[in-house]
Design a protein around this motif. Structure first.
Motif, mmCIF file in Angstrom:
data_model
loop_
_atom_site.group_PDB
_atom_site.id
_atom_site.type_symbol
_atom_site.label_atom_id
_atom_site.label_comp_id
_atom_site.label_asym_id
_atom_site.label_seq_id
_atom_site.Cartn_x
_atom_site.Cartn_y
_atom_site.Cartn_z
ATOM 1 N N VAL A 134 -7.565 -4.612 11.972
ATOM 2 C CA VAL A 134 -7.053 -3.461 11.236
ATOM 3 C C VAL A 134 -5.583 -3.675 10.892
ATOM 4 N N VAL A 135 -4.830 -4.263 11.812
ATOM 5 C CA VAL A 135 -3.413 -4.525 11.575
ATOM 6 C C VAL A 135 -3.247 -5.490 10.402
ATOM 7 N N ALA A 136 -4.032 -6.569 10.400
ATOM 8 C CA ALA A 136 -3.947 -7.542 9.311
ATOM 9 C C ALA A 136 -4.380 -6.911 7.992
ATOM 10 N N GLU A 137 -5.400 -6.065 8.035
ATOM 11 C CA GLU A 137 -5.863 -5.383 6.824
ATOM 12 C C GLU A 137 -4.771 -4.470 6.269
ATOM 13 N N ASP A 138 -4.064 -3.774 7.147
ATOM 14 C CA ASP A 138 -2.955 -2.913 6.713
ATOM 15 C C ASP A 138 -1.819 -3.744 6.111
ATOM 16 N N GLN A 139 -1.549 -4.916 6.698
ATOM 17 C CA GLN A 139 -0.521 -5.797 6.154
ATOM 18 C C GLN A 139 -0.915 -6.273 4.753
ATOM 19 N N LEU A 140 -2.199 -6.601 4.571
ATOM 20 C CA LEU A 140 -2.665 -7.019 3.241
ATOM 21 C C LEU A 140 -2.462 -5.910 2.221
ATOM 22 N N ARG A 141 -2.841 -4.693 2.579
ATOM 23 C CA ARG A 141 -2.669 -3.561 1.656
ATOM 24 C C ARG A 141 -1.203 -3.378 1.281
#
Length: 107
Positions: free
Chosen positions: A19-26
């Motif tokens: 989830v952290v990596a997904e938020d960074q991508l966004r």
């Protein structure tokens, strides 16, 4: 903050997107990226749709029975791919024009 291609490479290597990596991508997709980052993001979306990368944000607590999973897996994959394509199109349409990448994008 890591670049999109670095986050994608890690997710492809370990087969998992937190989830952290997904938020960074966004966050990166809304601010600072280049054509290589965008290509990496598309590759990640394809890997997720193919099941090669699992998303923490999409884990389910109760999984269906194997029989139900087999009968609905192709439909679910089709819906997931359609959703990912729609998301990719929405992101692409909301991106600001990046003049330094024009030559690589064929403009």
């Amino acid at each position: 903050m890591a670049l999109i291609k670095e986050i994608v490479q890690e997710a492809l290597t370990i087969g998992y997107l937190s989830v952290v990596a997904e938020d960074q991508l966004r966050s990166q997709l809304q601010s600072n990226y280049d054509s290589e980052d965008l290509d990496a993001w598309i590759i990640l979306q394809r890997a997720i749709a193919a099941g090669d990368v699992k998303q923490e944000s999409r884990r389910k607590k109760a999984s269906p029975s194997p029989k139900a999973k087999d009968t609905s897996s192709s439909i679910k994959l089709a819906y997931q791919m359609a959703a990912e394509l729609a998301y990719a199109a929405a992101v692409a349409l909301t991106m600001t024009k990046n003049t330094k990448d024009q030559s690589s994008l064929g403009a």
